[in-house]
Design an enzyme around this catalytic site. Structure first.
Site: not given
Length: 337
Positions: A171, A200, A281, A284, A307, A316
């Protein structure tokens, strides 16, 4: 008490004196007087509830207690399908209308105008999944080349930054948060070249660094970063400790900000002549899409992206299926009728 805006309740929400119409008028009055909603918001509620009343009128329903959960579910379906007088609504627009209907029925029950709330079990439709926007490998390469074309300290930084973003799937906030010590590039074993990314929720993950990103980072560390770090002696204002550890520096020797990193991507895309929309993004998304198109397992990509759930990564796979469908349609001799 909020001031009643003149004309805010002007105009009937529907024709006819039945109890449902009176209840809607009472609810709109409540929105203005007690909740103090702005005129535009009240107009939106009135418009949505007028369509709901028209639906009930077509069904011959004139009592709140005659409305069932199936009635409201049918209204939601009608919103999505459209009719002779209305275009089909998107999930978000239909959801907004259903929220207005739910608010009305909840008020009617609380105010003693109805004995139950038939809308309680009806949920607005989930918003359509927005597929991540990836760009082609050719566009990625043009952007990377454009970023480092000037050969200056800033150009070396920009090339290294974008190579890291595309080469690791980081990110943009993770990339600008990197310290020099987070990269391991000195081992004789290329498989040991890694970067520590802090994602995150303070979650950390170690991601491999490929040869292109490795060489771009090394060039920046040797020929670019020392010049930017020297900006301290020329009046740079970043904190000394930050300057000493931060991987990507700005022109004053301080840590590069997320906003400035975004600008780096946009400028490079413009110089490269890439017409596709580019966001923080983009690289990414392209990293993930290109991996899956190359045959990578979705769970491996999940780990690389950081994730928490594979469900997030699976979006994706929808992109790659679309790509495969386009190739099939264009290439297979019996794909077209």
């Amino acid at each position: 008490m909020a001031e009643v805006v003149p004309g805010a309740l002007a105009g009937s929400v529907a024709t006819g004196p039945n109890a449902v119409v009176r209840a809607v008028r009472t609810y709109l009055d409540h929105l203005v007087v007690e909740r103090g909603l702005a005129p535009n918001s009240v107009s939106s509620y009135r418009r949505d509830l007028r369509r709901y009343l028209d639906h009930l009128d077509r069904l011959g329903i004139s009592s709140l207690d005659a409305v069932s959960e199936q009635t409201i579910s049918g209204f939601l379906m009608a919103l999505r399908e459209g009719d002779r007088d209305h275009q089909p609504l998107s999930a978000s627009s239909a959801g907004r209308t259903v929220v207005a209907v739910r608010g009305f029925h909840k008020f009617a029950l609380a105010d003693g105008l109805a004995t139950s709330d038939p809308s309680a079990g009806v949920r607005p439709p989930p918003p359509a999944k927005r597929l991540p926007k990836a760009i082609s490998l050719g566009d990625v390469e043009r952007i990377l080349d454009a970023a480092g074309s000037a050969g200056t300290a800033l150009a070396l930084r920009d090339r290294a930054l974008l190579e890291v973003l595309y080469g690791t799937g980081a990110r943009i906030s993770e990339a600008v948060g990197l310290d020099v010590d987070d990269l391991e590039l000195e081992s004789d074993d290329p498989a040991a070249h890694t970067v520590l990314l802090r994602g995150k929720g303070s979650k950390e993950r170690v991601v491999p660094v490929g040869s292109y990103a490795r060489e771009a980072v090394r060039a920046y560390l040797v020929r670019g970063r020392p010049d930017l770090l020297a900006a301290t002696a020329s009046g740079g204002r970043g904190a000394p400790a930050e300057k000493a550890g931060a991987m990507f520096l700005n022109a004053r020797g301080g840590r590069l900000s997320r906003q400035s990193a975004w600008a780096v991507i946009v400028r490079a895309a413009e110089r490269a002549g890439v017409s596709a929309e580019v966001s923080p993004h983009t690289l990414r998304h392209s990293f993930a899409t290109h991996l899956l198109e190359g045959g990578a397992d979705v769970r491996v990509v999940q780990e690389l992206l950081g994730h928490a759930s594979v469900t997030t990564t699976q979006v994706y796979t929808l992109v790659t299926v679309d790509s495969l469908r386009e190739v099939y349609a264009a290439s297979h001799p019996r794909a077209q009728g």
